[in-house]
Design an enzyme around this catalytic site. Sequence first.
Site, PDB file in Angstrom:
ATOM      1  N   ARG A  96      -0.653 -18.551  -2.741  1.00 12.44           N
ATOM      2  CA  ARG A  96       0.361 -18.664  -1.602  1.00 12.44           C
ATOM      3  C   ARG A  96       0.024 -20.140  -1.071  1.00 12.44           C
ATOM      4  NH1 ARG A  96       3.082 -14.508  -0.196  1.00 12.44           N
ATOM      5  NH2 ARG A  96       3.256 -14.992   2.127  1.00 12.44           N
ATOM      6  N   GLU A 144      -2.359 -14.622 -17.473  1.00 10.62           N
ATOM      7  CA  GLU A 144      -3.322 -15.461 -16.351  1.00 10.62           C
ATOM      8  C   GLU A 144      -3.969 -16.697 -17.074  1.00 10.62           C
ATOM      9  OE1 GLU A 144      -4.678 -15.206 -13.326  1.00 10.62           O
ATOM     10  OE2 GLU A 144      -6.076 -16.729 -13.954  1.00 10.62           O
ATOM     11  N   GLY A 202       9.836 -20.946  16.697  1.00 11.99           N
ATOM     12  CA  GLY A 202       9.340 -22.017  17.495  1.00 11.99           C
ATOM     13  C   GLY A 202       9.230 -23.152  16.999  1.00 11.99           C
ATOM     14  N   ASP A 254      -3.371 -17.494   7.538  1.00 19.61           N
ATOM     15  CA  ASP A 254      -3.053 -17.972   6.448  1.00 19.61           C
ATOM     16  C   ASP A 254      -2.837 -19.596   6.484  1.00 19.61           C
ATOM     17  OD1 ASP A 254      -3.541 -15.589   5.390  1.00 19.61           O
ATOM     18  OD2 ASP A 254      -1.318 -15.455   4.424  1.00 19.61           O
ATOM     19  N   HIS A 278     -23.826  14.938   2.156  1.00 17.73           N
ATOM     20  CA  HIS A 278     -23.630  15.119   0.814  1.00 17.73           C
ATOM     21  C   HIS A 278     -22.727  16.433   0.977  1.00 17.73           C
ATOM     22  CE1 HIS A 278     -24.388  16.559  -3.137  1.00 17.73           C
ATOM     23  NE2 HIS A 278     -24.470  17.570  -2.812  1.00 17.73           N
ATOM     24  N   LYS A 299       0.825  -1.204   0.128  1.00 11.91           N
ATOM     25  CA  LYS A 299      -0.139  -0.141  -0.138  1.00 11.91           C
ATOM     26  C   LYS A 299       0.880   1.139  -0.126  1.00 11.91           C
ATOM     27  CE  LYS A 299      -2.535  -2.749  -0.319  1.00 11.91           C
ATOM     28  NZ  LYS A 299      -2.447  -4.262  -0.362  1.00 11.91           N
ATOM     29  N   ALA A 340      -5.464 -10.588   6.182  1.00 12.25           N
ATOM     30  CA  ALA A 340      -4.847 -10.283   7.245  1.00 12.25           C
ATOM     31  C   ALA A 340      -6.196  -9.916   8.340  1.00 12.25           C
ATOM     32  CB  ALA A 340      -4.095  -8.866   7.349  1.00 12.25           C
TER      33      ALA A 340
HETATM   34  P1  FAD Z   1       1.775 -14.082   8.460  1.00 13.01           P
HETATM   35  O1  FAD Z   1       1.538 -12.612   8.282  1.00 13.01           O
HETATM   36  O2  FAD Z   1       2.560 -14.732   7.258  1.00 13.01           O
HETATM   37  O3  FAD Z   1       3.018 -14.261   9.613  1.00 13.01           O
HETATM   38  C1  FAD Z   1       3.208 -15.536  10.079  1.00 13.01           C
HETATM   39  C2  FAD Z   1       4.655 -15.065  10.890  1.00 13.01           C
HETATM   40  O4  FAD Z   1       4.991 -16.280  11.403  1.00 13.01           O
HETATM   41  C3  FAD Z   1       5.839 -14.630  10.047  1.00 13.01           C
HETATM   42  O5  FAD Z   1       6.268 -13.464  10.784  1.00 13.01           O
HETATM   43  C4  FAD Z   1       6.679 -15.724   9.997  1.00 13.01           C
HETATM   44  O6  FAD Z   1       8.343 -15.317  10.185  1.00 13.01           O
HETATM   45  C5  FAD Z   1       6.461 -16.186  11.361  1.00 13.01           C
HETATM   46  N1  FAD Z   1       6.877 -17.579  11.586  1.00 13.01           N
HETATM   47  C6  FAD Z   1       6.495 -18.660  10.525  1.00 13.01           C
HETATM   48  N2  FAD Z   1       7.028 -19.980  11.175  1.00 13.01           N
HETATM   49  C7  FAD Z   1       7.557 -19.567  12.422  1.00 13.01           C
HETATM   50  C8  FAD Z   1       8.096 -20.398  13.380  1.00 13.01           C
HETATM   51  N3  FAD Z   1       8.164 -21.672  13.223  1.00 13.01           N
HETATM   52  N4  FAD Z   1       8.689 -19.821  14.656  1.00 13.01           N
HETATM   53  C9  FAD Z   1       8.718 -18.383  14.623  1.00 13.01           C
HETATM   54  N5  FAD Z   1       8.020 -17.582  13.692  1.00 13.01           N
HETATM   55  C10 FAD Z   1       7.548 -18.325  12.341  1.00 13.01           C
HETATM   56  N6  FAD Z   1      -4.145  -9.069   3.376  1.00 13.01           N
HETATM   57  C11 FAD Z   1      -5.315  -8.047   3.333  1.00 13.01           C
HETATM   58  O7  FAD Z   1      -6.073  -8.259   4.235  1.00 13.01           O
HETATM   59  N7  FAD Z   1      -5.200  -6.901   2.832  1.00 13.01           N
HETATM   60  C12 FAD Z   1      -4.023  -6.776   2.095  1.00 13.01           C
HETATM   61  O8  FAD Z   1      -3.974  -5.555   1.618  1.00 13.01           O
HETATM   62  C13 FAD Z   1      -3.120  -7.576   1.633  1.00 13.01           C
HETATM   63  N8  FAD Z   1      -2.050  -7.144   0.824  1.00 13.01           N
HETATM   64  C14 FAD Z   1      -1.165  -8.099   0.643  1.00 13.01           C
HETATM   65  C15 FAD Z   1      -0.234  -7.965  -0.075  1.00 13.01           C
HETATM   66  C16 FAD Z   1       0.913  -9.009  -0.595  1.00 13.01           C
HETATM   67  C17 FAD Z   1       1.943  -8.680  -1.582  1.00 13.01           C
HETATM   68  C18 FAD Z   1       0.855 -10.161  -0.032  1.00 13.01           C
HETATM   69  C19 FAD Z   1       1.759 -11.284  -0.020  1.00 13.01           C
HETATM   70  C20 FAD Z   1       0.013 -10.519   1.093  1.00 13.01           C
HETATM   71  C21 FAD Z   1      -1.203  -9.456   1.307  1.00 13.01           C
HETATM   72  N9  FAD Z   1      -2.265  -9.820   2.238  1.00 13.01           N
HETATM   73  C22 FAD Z   1      -3.262  -8.838   2.560  1.00 13.01           C
HETATM   74  C23 FAD Z   1      -2.256 -11.220   2.860  1.00 13.01           C
HETATM   75  C24 FAD Z   1      -1.822 -10.996   4.271  1.00 13.01           C
HETATM   76  O9  FAD Z   1      -0.656 -10.625   4.316  1.00 13.01           O
HETATM   77  C25 FAD Z   1      -1.960 -12.354   5.026  1.00 13.01           C
HETATM   78  O10 FAD Z   1      -3.282 -12.910   4.850  1.00 13.01           O
HETATM   79  C26 FAD Z   1      -1.386 -12.214   6.403  1.00 13.01           C
HETATM   80  O11 FAD Z   1      -0.385 -11.685   6.727  1.00 13.01           O
HETATM   81  C27 FAD Z   1      -1.676 -13.599   7.333  1.00 13.01           C
HETATM   82  O12 FAD Z   1      -1.543 -13.334   8.555  1.00 13.01           O
HETATM   83  P2  FAD Z   1      -0.934 -14.633   9.510  1.00 13.01           P
HETATM   84  O13 FAD Z   1      -0.747 -13.851  10.651  1.00 13.01           O
HETATM   85  O14 FAD Z   1      -1.784 -15.839   9.496  1.00 13.01           O
HETATM   86  O15 FAD Z   1       0.653 -14.872   8.843  1.00 13.01           O
HETATM   87  P1  NAI Z   2      -4.411 -14.968  -6.011  1.00 13.87           P
HETATM   88  O1  NAI Z   2      -5.177 -16.318  -5.547  1.00 13.87           O
HETATM   89  O2  NAI Z   2      -5.193 -13.830  -5.607  1.00 13.87           O
HETATM   90  O3  NAI Z   2      -4.206 -15.028  -7.641  1.00 13.87           O
HETATM   91  C1  NAI Z   2      -3.596 -15.832  -8.308  1.00 13.87           C
HETATM   92  C2  NAI Z   2      -3.840 -15.969  -9.851  1.00 13.87           C
HETATM   93  O4  NAI Z   2      -2.836 -16.658 -10.277  1.00 13.87           O
HETATM   94  C3  NAI Z   2      -5.282 -16.520 -10.097  1.00 13.87           C
HETATM   95  O5  NAI Z   2      -5.919 -15.683 -10.914  1.00 13.87           O
HETATM   96  C4  NAI Z   2      -4.889 -17.775 -10.840  1.00 13.87           C
HETATM   97  O6  NAI Z   2      -5.790 -18.129 -11.745  1.00 13.87           O
HETATM   98  C5  NAI Z   2      -3.688 -17.573 -11.138  1.00 13.87           C
HETATM   99  N1  NAI Z   2      -2.926 -18.600 -11.689  1.00 13.87           N
HETATM  100  C6  NAI Z   2      -2.707 -19.734 -10.836  1.00 13.87           C
HETATM  101  N2  NAI Z   2      -1.545 -20.578 -11.289  1.00 13.87           N
HETATM  102  C7  NAI Z   2      -1.160 -20.013 -12.560  1.00 13.87           C
HETATM  103  C8  NAI Z   2      -0.254 -20.374 -13.543  1.00 13.87           C
HETATM  104  N3  NAI Z   2       0.199 -21.515 -13.620  1.00 13.87           N
HETATM  105  N4  NAI Z   2      -0.356 -19.704 -14.632  1.00 13.87           N
HETATM  106  C9  NAI Z   2      -1.175 -18.466 -14.727  1.00 13.87           C
HETATM  107  N5  NAI Z   2      -1.959 -18.112 -13.982  1.00 13.87           N
HETATM  108  C10 NAI Z   2      -1.962 -18.857 -12.701  1.00 13.87           C
HETATM  109  O7  NAI Z   2      -3.106 -15.029  -5.566  1.00 13.87           O
HETATM  110  P2  NAI Z   2      -1.852 -13.887  -5.201  1.00 13.87           P
HETATM  111  O8  NAI Z   2      -2.226 -12.733  -6.228  1.00 13.87           O
HETATM  112  O9  NAI Z   2      -0.694 -14.610  -5.351  1.00 13.87           O
HETATM  113  O10 NAI Z   2      -2.153 -13.553  -3.850  1.00 13.87           O
HETATM  114  C11 NAI Z   2      -2.165 -14.385  -2.921  1.00 13.87           C
HETATM  115  C12 NAI Z   2      -3.014 -14.137  -1.807  1.00 13.87           C
HETATM  116  O11 NAI Z   2      -2.403 -12.830  -1.072  1.00 13.87           O
HETATM  117  C13 NAI Z   2      -4.484 -13.428  -2.149  1.00 13.87           C
HETATM  118  O12 NAI Z   2      -5.116 -14.331  -2.595  1.00 13.87           O
HETATM  119  C14 NAI Z   2      -4.996 -12.577  -1.109  1.00 13.87           C
HETATM  120  O13 NAI Z   2      -5.711 -13.621  -0.100  1.00 13.87           O
HETATM  121  C15 NAI Z   2      -3.811 -12.252  -0.561  1.00 13.87           C
HETATM  122  N6  NAI Z   2      -3.588 -10.711  -1.077  1.00 13.87           N
HETATM  123  C16 NAI Z   2      -4.509  -9.735  -0.506  1.00 13.87           C
HETATM  124  C17 NAI Z   2      -4.448  -8.659  -0.972  1.00 13.87           C
HETATM  125  C18 NAI Z   2      -5.495  -7.775  -0.567  1.00 13.87           C
HETATM  126  O14 NAI Z   2      -6.289  -7.969   0.193  1.00 13.87           O
HETATM  127  N7  NAI Z   2      -5.549  -6.457  -1.120  1.00 13.87           N
HETATM  128  C19 NAI Z   2      -3.332  -8.142  -1.861  1.00 13.87           C
HETATM  129  C20 NAI Z   2      -2.426  -9.119  -2.091  1.00 13.87           C
HETATM  130  C21 NAI Z   2      -2.344 -10.370  -1.564  1.00 13.87           C
END
Ligand code: FAD
Ligand code: NAI
Length: 475
Positions: free
Chosen positions: A282, A213, A122, A322, A454, A58, A330
Site C-alpha cells: 500500500r 509472488e 480536509g 499508514d 488446562h 475478518k 490499525a
Molecule cells: P485509514 O484507515 O486508511 O484511514 C484514513 C481515513 O482518512 C479514511 O477514512 C480516508 O477516507 C480519510 N481521508 C484521507 N484523506 C482525507 C482528507 N484529505 N480529508 C478527509 N478525510 C480523508 N491492520 C490490522 O492491524 N489488522 C488487520 O486485520 C488488517 N486487515 C487489513 C485488511 C485489508 C484488506 C487492508 C487493506 C488493510 C488491513 N489492515 C489491517 C491495515 C489497516 O487497515 C491500516 O493499517 C489502518 O486502517 C490504518 O489506519 P489509518 O488511520 O492510518 O488510515
Molecule cells: P504486503 O506487503 O503484506 O505483501 C505484498 C507482497 O507482494 C509481498 O510479498 C511482495 O513481495 C509482493 N510483491 C510486491 N510487488 C510484487 C510484484 N510486482 N509481483 C509479485 N509480487 C509482488 O502487502 P499487502 O498484502 O498488499 O497488504 C498491505 C498491508 O496491509 C500489509 O503489509 C499490512 O500492513 C496491512 N494488512 C494487515 C493485515 C493484518 O494485520 N492481518 C491484513 C491485510 C493487510
Amino acid sequence: MNTEFDVVVIGAGPGGYIAAIRAAQLGFKVACIDEWKNAKGGPAPGGTCTNVGCIPSKALLQSSEHFDHALHHFADHGISTTGVAMDVTQMLARKDAVVQQNNDGILYLFKKNKVTFFHGRGALAASQNGLHTVEVSGAEAQSLAAKHVIIATGSNARPLAGTPFDEVNILSNDGALRIGAVPKRLALIGSGVIGLEMGSVWRRLGAQVTILEGLPTFLGAVDQQIAKEAKKAFDKQGLYIELGVQVGEIKSGKKGVSIAYTNAKGEAQTLDADKLIVSIGRVPNTTGLNSQAVGLALDERGAIVVDADCKTNVPGIWAVGDVVRGPMLAHKAEEEGVAVAERIAGQHGHVNFNTIPWVIYTSPEIAWVGRTEQQLKADGVAYKAGTFPFLANGRARALGDTTGMVKFLADATTDEILGVHMVGPQVSELIAEAVVAMEFKASAEDIARICHAHPSLSEATKEAALAVDKRTLNF
Ligand code: FAD
Ligand code: NAI
C-alpha cells in the site's frame, strides 16, 4: 471567520478517530474530518480498517471458515450435513452490516466524547493568526482553525505499474471484498497479508486460487520456521503459491484476466483467471491534503516525514498511522494517535515499536512479536530457542486443529524474551500474552512458571517457554 478548535484531526481511520477521542478525553475542543462515504453517500468513519480492511476481511474469513467446517470437519464430530451451500449475497450483506455497526459505533463515540465530526475532505491552507487552517469541502464546507492538526489520511492499495484497478476484473482490497459470486479461477499477485487472507476466503468457498509472488522466499518477514510450517498447511489446503515470479503483461477482457509471467526457472508462463486481486502493498495517501500549502515534507514513498514523536517538519502539525513510516497496522495507528494526543497535552505519549504484534488471519493463523530467528542471527545476538507443537496440546486435539507450533526466542545469557512466533489455532489471541511478557521484559522462565488454565491453547505458550530450557512436560 474560521471555527476554532484546539485540535483538528484529518481522517477518521483507527489513527484519526482514536486520536480525536483521546484528545477530547484530555479536555481539548476537537474536530475530526473524514470523507469516506457509505453506499447511501452518508458518513462512514473508520477508514480503510473499518470499510475495506480489517473488519470486512475478518467477517468474510469467519463466514468462509464456517462453510469450510460444515463441508469438511463437521462429519468428524458426527454432524451430518447435506446440501451445504454458500449464499454469497447473504455473506456480503452480513459483512456490510458488520461494517455499518462499526461506522455507527464511531459516530456514537464522537458524540459521547464531544468530538465535532465533519463529513468531507480536509485540506491544509496557509496558517492565519498563528493558527493552522483546514478547509473542509463537501456538504459541510467551512474553514477550521487550530493550534494542532493531526493528519491520519491512511493509505491506498498500490497498483501494478501500467495496470490500474478497474474493480471488475482487476481488484484492489476494495473489490476483493465485494466479489459477488465465487470465481472459478482466482489469481492474486503478492503473497503478503492480503494475498493470503483473501486467497483463503475464496479458496474455502471453492475457487481455484493461484498466488504469484515476486520474492523467492515465502513470508520473508516472518520467522522462517513458522513460515515453512504455514506454507505446508496452505499447500495441503490447495492454496497454490508460486514464488520468485516476474509478472509481465496483464490483459483484461470479457472472459477475465490473462497474466503473463516468468516463473522462478525463467520460463514464460500464462495464468488465466476470472478475477485478479493485486495485493502488492500500500502507498501512503496525501491526495487532496494540499500538503504544499504549509510546506509539509514527504519522503520518496510519499509518506509524511515524522520524527519518533510523530511531529512533522511543521510545528503544530502531527501525522500518524499508514501515512507515516512503520508497519501499516490499525493498532500501530491507534497507539500513535493516543500518543500524539497525550504529547499535545504535555504528557509523555509512548509507542514501543519493538512490541507491536502482527497477525495473519489465515487458517492456521500466524502471529508474532519481536525479532525472528533470522533477525537475531543477522544482529549477532546469542539466543536460545524453544518450540512446542499444537499436536501435543490437549485442547488443540479436542478442537480438532493441531497444526502449527509456538516458538520462543530468548537471550542466551539473560533469558529475556526477544521474540515469540506462532502458527496455529487462535494464535491471534495467544500472542497477547507474549506482547505483555515482552513489554514487562519477562524472561522465558517467567512464562514457564506461570500457571496456565488446562486444557487451553495457552498451555502451548507455557510449554514453548519451558522448551527454551529444554524441559517441556508434555512433549
Ligand atoms: P485509514 O484507515 O486508511 O484511514 C484514513 C481515513 O482518512 C479514511 O477514512 C480516508 O477516507 C480519510 N481521508 C484521507 N484523506 C482525507 C482528507 N484529505 N480529508 C478527509 N478525510 C480523508 N491492520 C490490522 O492491524 N489488522 C488487520 O486485520 C488488517 N486487515 C487489513 C485488511 C485489508 C484488506 C487492508 C487493506 C488493510 C488491513 N489492515 C489491517 C491495515 C489497516 O487497515 C491500516 O493499517 C489502518 O486502517 C490504518 O489506519 P489509518 O488511520 O492510518 O488510515
Ligand atoms: P504486503 O506487503 O503484506 O505483501 C505484498 C507482497 O507482494 C509481498 O510479498 C511482495 O513481495 C509482493 N510483491 C510486491 N510487488 C510484487 C510484484 N510486482 N509481483 C509479485 N509480487 C509482488 O502487502 P499487502 O498484502 O498488499 O497488504 C498491505 C498491508 O496491509 C500489509 O503489509 C499490512 O500492513 C496491512 N494488512 C494487515 C493485515 C493484518 O494485520 N492481518 C491484513 C491485510 C493487510
